[in-house]
Design a protein around this motif. Sequence first.
Motif, mmCIF file in Angstrom:
data_model
loop_
_atom_site.group_PDB
_atom_site.id
_atom_site.type_symbol
_atom_site.label_atom_id
_atom_site.label_comp_id
_atom_site.label_asym_id
_atom_site.label_seq_id
_atom_site.Cartn_x
_atom_site.Cartn_y
_atom_site.Cartn_z
ATOM 1 N N ASN A 77 1.151 -8.841 22.811
ATOM 2 C CA ASN A 77 -0.132 -7.407 21.600
ATOM 3 C C ASN A 77 -1.137 -9.076 21.087
ATOM 4 N N ARG A 173 6.336 -6.226 19.878
ATOM 5 C CA ARG A 173 6.152 -5.568 21.004
ATOM 6 C C ARG A 173 5.667 -4.712 20.920
ATOM 7 N N GLY A 188 9.205 -4.224 16.819
ATOM 8 C CA GLY A 188 9.876 -4.904 17.750
ATOM 9 C C GLY A 188 11.360 -4.711 18.357
ATOM 10 N N GLU A 213 13.924 -0.047 20.783
ATOM 11 C CA GLU A 213 12.542 -0.229 20.480
ATOM 12 C C GLU A 213 11.619 0.123 19.781
ATOM 13 N N ASP A 215 7.345 1.368 20.460
ATOM 14 C CA ASP A 215 6.948 1.242 21.568
ATOM 15 C C ASP A 215 5.639 1.043 21.169
#
Length: 428
Positions: A77, A173, A188, A213, A215
């Motif tokens: 990312n 994430r 995350g 978590e 998204d």
Amino acid sequence: MGSNRNMVTDCLLAKVNFPLYAAEMLTSRHLLVAGGGGSAKTGVANGFEIYELFHNGQHFVAEEIQRHETGSEVIMNMSMRSFQTRSLLVVGQESHSQMFIIHPKVGQLPPREIQHRRESSTEVRQRKNRERTESMGSEKEQDDGQKMKRVYFEIKAADSVQTDFTKSEPLQRVVRISPDGRFMVTGGLDGHVRVWNFPKMTPLTDVPAHKKEIDDIDFSPDSKNYISVSKDGMAIIWSVLKGKELMKLQWTPPEGVKYLFKRCRYATIEGNTDNYRLFTLSNPFGKSGKQKGFLQQWNIETGRLNNIVAIDESLSALAVRDDGRFVAVGTMFSGSVSIYIAFSLQKVLHVPGAHSMFVTGLEFIPVMTKDAPPISSDVEASVVSYSVDNRICIHSLQYRHSLPAWAAVILIVVIMILTFLLCSYFQI
């Protein structure tokens, strides 16, 4: 690939030798794509590549400018903001955010980039280069940047900070930099949303926002709030400075099926940062049969739905154009891409099977730029899609036909005359 009467181009821009997980428009005409094969000894590199995009009068073409490898850690990312003479790129590498400072330069390509371009040239790139030769004439006769001055980028690694603290295999994430460039937000596996002062990357707030978590996250255009969505099924809007919950998005899924928010994006209305919309994607949880995915438009004052569109499968990617006029979605199973009008959620373009695997992300070609004029083309909107199938594709929407102003005036006059004659005939 599929076709659509509104589509002018639907073509492969480039194919890289690693799976693609993230992309950003570095300038109005330079696309940066990132990904990799991870830490396993697969021979697949990790890093990012930069492409120059242009329109040759018939369709878009991408030419590789340079490549930067990042060692053993894949880029999953990233987010970027430009500041006068430089751009700051932050990428997610396992549990950390790594910053890169990117300076544009004008001159001959560095020798290592010339060598890489020779070694990594593919049939697709060669075809695009031939097209550029035809459209630009003698300018391209200089080989591989050795003699021709051009824009390239000096890339330097800077600060790194840990952003996820899961006890077992922590992983960032998502990362976003605020539109005003003052803040960075990360999420995350540990469910915490952390806001950092940017570009210092010092902690500002740490919110245990979700039970599972994260998204996706996105800043509001005025940089005052952000929204986070998680696998716990919640979508929550927060205050940037205070870390205070402001609103939960609420809706009633169809047929009692459980849905999870997947992606979230704010969109300005005609570029006005004080006036904006909010869009989300929602997918059915688990094995829900033939349940549809949803593209949703929200009232940011009440947290209720303004509009919603059902799509035949689960969704994986969401993007909005910088002027807020168009929204694009990518699908999970068929690898399809669609463009919608942001206001009405009317679908104006559908490209079935654009990718052989799920669409990892989308980036619109910008139309409101400060660094340079936007790319000139004969289309109304264009969106770049990318996937773990290593392919970068572009999908363009032809200008929709509308009645010219002069024709509208004539039509109004004719209607008025006919109305007057009709009224006279019936002596009304």
